[in-house]
Design an enzyme around this catalytic site. Structure first.
Site, mmCIF file in Angstrom:
data_model
loop_
_atom_site.group_PDB
_atom_site.id
_atom_site.type_symbol
_atom_site.label_atom_id
_atom_site.label_comp_id
_atom_site.label_asym_id
_atom_site.label_seq_id
_atom_site.Cartn_x
_atom_site.Cartn_y
_atom_site.Cartn_z
ATOM 1 N N ASP A 198 0.821 -1.208 0.000
ATOM 2 C CA ASP A 198 0.000 0.000 0.000
ATOM 3 C C ASP A 198 0.854 1.257 0.000
ATOM 4 O OD1 ASP A 198 0.771 -0.814 2.683
ATOM 5 O OD2 ASP A 198 -0.420 0.875 3.404
ATOM 6 N N GLU A 199 0.317 2.310 -0.574
ATOM 7 C CA GLU A 199 0.860 3.666 -0.496
ATOM 8 C C GLU A 199 2.354 3.731 -0.842
ATOM 9 O OE1 GLU A 199 -2.153 5.567 2.830
ATOM 10 O OE2 GLU A 199 -0.311 4.638 3.549
#
Length: 833
Positions: free
Chosen positions: A323-324
């Site tokens: 993620d991210e």
């Protein structure tokens, strides 16, 4: 005669339902049938534990002893004697694997499970029966329960990177999950702010990466202060926790955050990161926190990490995050750009996909499966056996299920328990304000968007507790977890058609909050409702028997504060605060007395509503008033326009432009000529453009603060998205962000156009409601003439105050040292009368 028999059957059925509700079991079982009669536990109690469950025998015996007050005699086997409690595995049961049957009758107590986990689930129900409010200790009602979970995966994630929780705290958390029939503990062990798992082939990950503070490779963050902070779990610790969880029916899934959120790695082994000169910030403001995709040696290091982790966790999945990812690092890195050219990639999402396909081969090599956040679906195909954790929203879970992946629903808007539970409480707000009722409302399978076959791909539900703001107050981790996890447990276990908030809330408040107390959980209790009308505050407790205390001077009530027993006559209602106290460790947030809404509506039609309300009784003073449109959770459709306030039929102010209801409009009005004989009218228009629900209540309240014209300047460069002008608008949701960390000698100056008379001015730094990017070292000062300054308070956890004796011309923040974060944030002044 047949009619009488039918009526008797209906009566007995209703009686059974009423009694079953009084057992207050959470999560709600599939089937509960009670009959007349009670089983009295003998003083010499024997329990029989199937050899397939023998590793849990001590756990079962301890639970029986605590719940009954009797120390049982334990035998391993299958032979049931009269008046015994039997915990047996029966593979022939026509139930799902974690299902169980529980029966209490004149011969004793029988708990049978399809598997050992089924037995343990039945054991948890037995403990809840023992602790139900209406059940007399030692005397159990005759009952027959058949039960099984709706979802195979019922998980909860705890972030131990940003805040480190010791081994015993983790064990306690696992105990509490087991008590709610949860079956997966997702252990978030690594992130930017700390590496918590011992990897013997890479010792610096814990020698260096497990610590932050002065002189460490990781800077202080998330309240860790100017002292060395951190810790890690040895491999022996992890084996102990995994075995502990297994004996309670819980599997432990580790999460190794890659390729982003890896500042603890790159700070310990800098060569792992990309070769770039720029400090490109991630969404959290971190720099150099990404594994280099183009460095071939990194895959050997990842092999070592995954090999050692695989040996510690028997569970079939390893979570590798994804993620991210700050892909801007790859786009500037020579090695990553060379790999893109070699592979013919046209964007960095393809690099991300390349990385995960390489990682999945390593995971496969060690006979595990990969779990990842929903972003790993971007950039190309991945192994069809990949499990997707959909956190960004329901639509991402739908996308995953449609593509054929097994999917766990973890939407932040409902199941991220780091979210604040009300507007005034500590916690994140980016996803939603999420109290227990909102969490309970979540339905994991969006049946209107998925075919029956696609729905089967949603295999579970999970909550998550990120720990950025769990550093204080003490035990806030428990406060943020419960009773929201109690709601999550019912979402994951109980039948969809059996879910009912009022029923759940009744079981929760009648017996289950007391169970949480008995488990030692410092949970968040439900707040009271305090309504002010016609000079009287009337308080409604959240449930029968709730203890409400109050403070009349604007302070948070304590356990020594007066008890609320009857309506309070007062004109000074703004200063009153009310709070529920369950015991010494569990309480509700404090709430103010509020006025009733001045308007509301509820429609699902395509229509235009013209609303006009006489609000004269509501307006009681001159000052700055705010009109707030508060949509219901499911009714945020439609727009508002032509909002006008009239005094004696004369227009005071109007807002003609259209505003979306989902944006929760907040409109400012000034009432400068108030007297009690004036009349006030509010007019506005609501346009619902779709056949979707539009519903809201409208509140009109006077601000407790002054809002004088002010000019703000600073020595620090602003972030254009969060400009310094935000400090001049008195909107508590807007704030300043600088572009760099603060340093010794930096300042922020607030200069009033006209000197301001105030008893107290509060100076707040950091993001509103969040202690991130605060001033750690500095003080506030003030000036009566704009030239000569008098020192006020030092900053304490980002906040400071001044108490001027005469009118103030200017307020200045003086910074004495860095905050050791990527930037600094500041908020509007709170100027008391």
């Amino acid at each position: 005669m047949r009619k009488n028999i039918l009526l008797l059957a209906i009566f007995l059925s209703s009686f059974s339902i009423i009694q079953a509700q009084k057992l207050d079991i959470i999560p709600k079982p599939v089937s509960v049938q009670q009959s007349t009669g009670k089983f009295v536990l003998p003083s010499s109690l024997k329990i029989v534990v199937d050899k397939k469950v023998k590793n849990s025998a001590d756990y079962i015996a301890a639970g029986v002893s605590k719940s009954t007050g009797i120390n049982p005699i334990v035998s391993i086997g299958k032979k049931h004697g009269k008046n015994n409690i039997s915990f047996l595995v029966d593979k022939k049961l026509d139930l799902p694997n974690e299902g169980y049957q529980l029966e209490i009758n004149q011969s004793g107590i029988f708990i049978k499970g399809k598997t050992d986990k089924g037995v343990l689930n039945g054991f948890q129900t037995f403990l809840q029966i023992c602790s139900a409010k209406e059940v007399k200790k030692g005397t159990l009602p005759f009952v027959k329960i058949e039960d099984y979970p709706r979802f195979d995966w019922r998980g909860m994630m705890l972030d131990c990177s940003r805040q480190f929780f010791d081994k015993q705290t983790v064990k306690n958390y696992i105990d509490w999950l087991a008590a709610h029939k949860m079956n997966v503990f997702h252990w978030h062990l690594t992130d930017d702010n700390g590496w918590r798992i011992e990897i013997k082939s890479m010792p610096d990950l814990t020698l260096k990466g497990a610590w932050r503070g002065p002189g460490e490779v990781l800077l202080p963050s998330y309240g860790s202060g100017d002292k060395r902070y951190g810790g890690f779990y040895t491999q022996e610790d992890i084996k102990e926790v995994v075995a502990y969880a297994a004996n309670r029916g819980i599997s432990v899934m580790p999460e190794i955050e890659i390729p982003g959120h890896s500042r603890a790695v790159t700070a310990s082994y800098p060569e792992i990161g990309c070769e770039i000169s720029q400090e490109l910030k991630s969404v959290q403001g971190e720099v150099k926190n990404v594994w280099c995709v183009g460095r071939e040696e990194n895959y050997d290091l990842l092999d070592s990490i995954i090999r050692e982790a695989s040996g510690l966790f028997p569970f079939e999945y390893i979570h590798v995050a994804g993620d991210e990812v700050n892909r801007a690092n790859w786009e500037q890195c020579p090695k990553c750009k060379a790999l893109m050219a070699k592979e013919g990639f046209t964007d960095s999402f393809q690099l991300q996909n390349y990385f995960f396909r390489r990682v999945q081969k390593i995971v496969d090599k060690y006979h595990k499966k990969t779990d990842g956040w929903n972003e790993i679906l971007k950039g190309g195909e991945i192994d069809p056996n990949t499990l997707i954790s959909a956190w960004q929203g329901i639509s991402y879970g739908i996308e995953s299920a449609k593509k054929g992946y097994k999917t766990i629903m973890i939407p932040g808007q409902f199941l991220y328990f780091d979210m604040a539970q009300s507007e005034t409480e500590r916690g994140h707000r980016w996803a939603a304000i999420t109290d227990t009722k909102r969490a309970y409302s979540f339905e994991p399978i969006p049946d209107t968007d998925l075919t029956p076959e696609e729905q089967k791909n949603i295999v579970g539900v999970q909550g998550a507790l990120w720990s950025e703001y769990l550093d204080r107050p003490a035990r806030i981790m428990e406060y943020q977890s419960y009773p929201r996890i109690s709601a999550l447990a019912e979402i994951g276990w109980s039948k969809k058609e059996d879910k009912n908030w009022d029923d759940f809330y009744g079981r929760l408040t009648n017996s289950h909050l007391k169970r949480l107390t008995d488990m030692g959980i410092a949970f968040r209790d439900f707040p009271p409702t305090a309504i002010y009308k016609n000079g009287t505050i009337t308080v409604t407790p959240p449930y029968e028997g709730a203890v409400v205390r109050f403070d009349k001077d604007g302070n948070e009530p304590t356990r020594q504060s007066p008890l609320y027993t009857e309506p309070i006559q007062t004109e000074n209602y703004e200063q009153y605060r009310f709070r529920v106290f369950f015991n010494e460790t569990s309480a509700s947030p404090a709430v103010k007395a509020e006025k009733l809404p001045v308007a509301n509506w509820n429609t699902s039609k395509v229509e235009v509503l013209t609303i006009s309300e006489n609000i004269s009784e509501h307006v009681d003073k001159k000052g700055i008033w705010y009109l707030n449109f508060n949509p219901t959770d499911d009714g945020a459709n439609g727009t508002i326009k032509s909002v006008s306030l009239f005094e004696n039929d004369k227009l005071i102010q109007t807002y003609a432009d259209e505003k979306a209801l989902k944006a929760k409009p907040r409109l400012r009005f000034v009432i400068g000529n108030y007297n009690e004989k004036n009349t006030y009218r509010l007019d506005f228009t609501v346009e619902n453009k779709e056949e979707k629900k539009s519903a809201a209540n409208v509140k009109f309240n006077c601000s407790p603060y002054q809002e004088p014209e002010v000019k703000v300047t600073s020595s620090m460069a602003e972030n254009p998205k969060f400009p310094i002008s935000n400090l001049q608008d008195y909107n508590e949701e807007s704030y300043l962000r600088t572009d760099v960390a603060c340093k010794d000698g930096d300042w922020i100056l607030y200069t009033f156009t006209t000197p301001v008379t105030s008893s107290k001015i509060d100076v707040l730094t950091g993001i509103p409601h969040h202690p991130r990017f605060i001033i750690n070292d500095g003080y506030v000062e003030f000036s009566y003439n704009g030239t000569d300054f008098i020192k006020g308070d030092n900053f304490d956890y980002g906040n400071a105050s001044i108490y001027p004796k005469q009118s103030v011309k200017a307020v200045r923040i003086q910074i004495k040292g860095t905050n050791n974060e990527p930037l600094m944030a500041a908020q509007d002044l709170k100027i008391n009368p």
